[in-house]
Scaffold this motif. Structure first.
Motif, PDB file in Angstrom:
ATOM      1  N   SER A  94      39.604  46.176  29.605  1.00 51.09           N
ATOM      2  CA  SER A  94      39.725  44.748  29.888  1.00 51.09           C
ATOM      3  C   SER A  94      40.185  44.562  31.328  1.00 51.09           C
ATOM      4  O   SER A  94      41.266  45.029  31.712  1.00 51.09           O
ATOM      5  CB  SER A  94      40.734  44.096  28.923  1.00 51.09           C
ATOM      6  OG  SER A  94      40.293  44.220  27.584  1.00 51.09           O
ATOM      7  N   ALA A  95      39.368  43.909  32.121  1.00 47.57           N
ATOM      8  CA  ALA A  95      39.636  43.768  33.554  1.00 47.57           C
ATOM      9  C   ALA A  95      38.556  42.885  34.156  1.00 47.57           C
ATOM     10  O   ALA A  95      37.641  42.431  33.468  1.00 47.57           O
ATOM     11  CB  ALA A  95      39.654  45.128  34.242  1.00 47.57           C
ATOM     12  N   LEU A  96      38.659  42.675  35.465  1.00 49.59           N
ATOM     13  CA  LEU A  96      37.667  41.907  36.218  1.00 49.59           C
ATOM     14  C   LEU A  96      36.764  42.888  36.948  1.00 49.59           C
ATOM     15  O   LEU A  96      37.252  43.765  37.668  1.00 49.59           O
ATOM     16  CB  LEU A  96      38.391  40.982  37.202  1.00 49.59           C
ATOM     17  CG  LEU A  96      37.577  39.988  38.016  1.00 49.59           C
ATOM     18  CD1 LEU A  96      36.767  39.068  37.120  1.00 49.59           C
ATOM     19  CD2 LEU A  96      38.512  39.169  38.905  1.00 49.59           C
ATOM     20  N   TYR A  97      35.464  42.756  36.754  1.00 43.51           N
ATOM     21  CA  TYR A  97      34.497  43.691  37.321  1.00 43.51           C
ATOM     22  C   TYR A  97      33.650  42.990  38.387  1.00 43.51           C
ATOM     23  O   TYR A  97      33.134  41.900  38.170  1.00 43.51           O
ATOM     24  CB  TYR A  97      33.594  44.252  36.216  1.00 43.51           C
ATOM     25  CG  TYR A  97      34.337  45.179  35.285  1.00 43.51           C
ATOM     26  CD1 TYR A  97      35.168  44.678  34.293  1.00 43.51           C
ATOM     27  CD2 TYR A  97      34.230  46.562  35.416  1.00 43.51           C
ATOM     28  CE1 TYR A  97      35.869  45.524  33.450  1.00 43.51           C
ATOM     29  CE2 TYR A  97      34.925  47.411  34.574  1.00 43.51           C
ATOM     30  CZ  TYR A  97      35.746  46.894  33.603  1.00 43.51           C
ATOM     31  OH  TYR A  97      36.451  47.737  32.777  1.00 43.51           O
ATOM     32  N   PHE A  98      33.521  43.660  39.523  1.00 45.78           N
ATOM     33  CA  PHE A  98      32.728  43.130  40.631  1.00 45.78           C
ATOM     34  C   PHE A  98      31.588  44.076  40.958  1.00 45.78           C
ATOM     35  O   PHE A  98      31.793  45.279  41.146  1.00 45.78           O
ATOM     36  CB  PHE A  98      33.588  42.961  41.895  1.00 45.78           C
ATOM     37  CG  PHE A  98      34.614  41.878  41.808  1.00 45.78           C
ATOM     38  CD1 PHE A  98      35.948  42.191  41.604  1.00 45.78           C
ATOM     39  CD2 PHE A  98      34.255  40.544  41.949  1.00 45.78           C
ATOM     40  CE1 PHE A  98      36.914  41.193  41.530  1.00 45.78           C
ATOM     41  CE2 PHE A  98      35.208  39.542  41.874  1.00 45.78           C
ATOM     42  CZ  PHE A  98      36.539  39.870  41.668  1.00 45.78           C
TER      43      PHE A  98
ATOM     44  N   GLY B 260      29.513  40.065  44.089  1.00 48.22           N
ATOM     45  CA  GLY B 260      29.216  39.078  43.076  1.00 48.22           C
ATOM     46  C   GLY B 260      30.478  38.304  42.737  1.00 48.22           C
ATOM     47  O   GLY B 260      31.579  38.621  43.209  1.00 48.22           O
ATOM     48  N   ALA B 261      30.330  37.273  41.908  1.00 42.86           N
ATOM     49  CA  ALA B 261      31.457  36.385  41.584  1.00 42.86           C
ATOM     50  C   ALA B 261      32.471  37.041  40.656  1.00 42.86           C
ATOM     51  O   ALA B 261      33.588  36.558  40.515  1.00 42.86           O
ATOM     52  CB  ALA B 261      30.935  35.107  40.959  1.00 42.86           C
ATOM     53  N   GLY B 262      32.066  38.122  40.018  1.00 45.94           N
ATOM     54  CA  GLY B 262      32.972  38.806  39.107  1.00 45.94           C
ATOM     55  C   GLY B 262      32.721  38.441  37.663  1.00 45.94           C
ATOM     56  O   GLY B 262      32.312  37.314  37.341  1.00 45.94           O
ATOM     57  N   THR B 263      32.949  39.399  36.782  1.00 51.29           N
ATOM     58  CA  THR B 263      32.836  39.188  35.342  1.00 51.29           C
ATOM     59  C   THR B 263      34.106  39.673  34.684  1.00 51.29           C
ATOM     60  O   THR B 263      34.504  40.840  34.880  1.00 51.29           O
ATOM     61  CB  THR B 263      31.638  39.956  34.761  1.00 51.29           C
ATOM     62  OG1 THR B 263      30.431  39.479  35.356  1.00 51.29           O
ATOM     63  CG2 THR B 263      31.568  39.779  33.247  1.00 51.29           C
ATOM     64  N   GLN B 264      34.752  38.798  33.933  1.00 48.39           N
ATOM     65  CA  GLN B 264      35.948  39.178  33.199  1.00 48.39           C
ATOM     66  C   GLN B 264      35.525  39.840  31.892  1.00 48.39           C
ATOM     67  O   GLN B 264      34.791  39.244  31.103  1.00 48.39           O
ATOM     68  CB  GLN B 264      36.798  37.950  32.895  1.00 48.39           C
ATOM     69  CG  GLN B 264      38.115  38.265  32.196  1.00 48.39           C
ATOM     70  CD  GLN B 264      39.090  38.984  33.103  1.00 48.39           C
ATOM     71  OE1 GLN B 264      39.332  38.595  34.236  1.00 48.39           O
ATOM     72  NE2 GLN B 264      39.663  40.071  32.596  1.00 48.39           N
TER      73      GLN B 264
END
Lengths: 114, 118
Positions: free
Chosen positions: A86-90, A105-109
């Motif tokens: 669980s984290a923020l992925y760029f 990119g904007a990032g995906t949580q």
């Protein structure tokens, strides 16, 4: 204009299930592609990169990504997700003409539930 | 040593203060970067140094002043900041591209300095 798109703001997955985080890019030439992960109140950590060669790239913590030139995509995958993922992925791209300027990119949580 | 070390971790300053953020790496990287990151947003590039020379300034306001004293150190001097400058400031380093070439290596990020401007 050059851009990197992550179409999902958030991905929810149960622990043990496969995880996919999507990324598409619009960058001239043959860009170099990267995935980074950011845990709360931390810096970004490098996961993997594609420069050239095999379309399936393996990285840290069991992650891999598949480069698809025809679909201009570079999706991140993990066969069995952990709660600790669980984290923020760029997703990020670097144009061969854009030295030093990563396009993020904007990032995906990602939220992995037990 | 694969670390990028940033100090301080947290900084609170008034709009008239002068302060500095510091970054250090000992990986032999010759490219160093400052990024600004707002919550849940991607990092925004501010400055790039290559071989201790400023190579990219992303039109950053002059109240932010970068400095690269040597190949291992990178500073960001702050003066007369605005509340909207409150953010996480990330330092990063990487291999530098050779002359005419492109760096294909990944960036190594520090943990960041959390700046609050009152």
């Amino acid at each position: 204009a050059q851009s990197v798109a992550q179409p999902e703001d958030q991905v929810n997955v149960a622990e043990g299930n496969p995880l996919t985080v999507k990324c598409t890019y619009s960058v001239s030439g043959n860009p170099y592609l990267f995935w980074y992960v950011q845990y709360p109140n931390r810096g970004l950590q490098f996961l993997l990169k594609y420069i050239t060669g095999d379309n399936l790239v393996k990285g840290s913590y069991g992650f891999e990504a598949e480069f698809n030139k025809s679909q201009t995509s570079f999706h991140l995958k993990k066969p069995s997700a952990l709660v600790s993922d669980s984290a923020l992925y760029f997703c990020a791209a670097l144009s061969p003409r854009g030295w030093g300027k990563l396009q993020f990119g904007a990032g995906t949580q990602v939220v992995v539930t037990p | 040593d694969t670390e990028v070390t940033q100090t301080p971790k947290h900084l609170v300053m008034g709009m008239t203060n002068k302060k500095s953020l510091k970054c250090e790496q000992h990986m032999g990287h010759r490219a160093m970067y400052w990024y600004k990151q707002k919550a849940k947003k991607p990092p925004e590039l501010m400055f790039v140094y290559s071989y201790e020379k400023l190579s990219i300034n992303e039109s950053v306001p002059s109240r932010f002043s970068p400095e690269c004293p040597n190949s291992s150190l990178l500073n960001l001097h702050l003066h007369a900041l605005q509340p909207e400058d409150s953010a996480l400031y990330l330092c990063a380093s990487s291999l530098a591209g050779t002359s005419g070439g492109v760096n294909t290596g990944e960036l190594f990020f520090g943990e960041g300095s959390r700046l609050t401007v009152l």
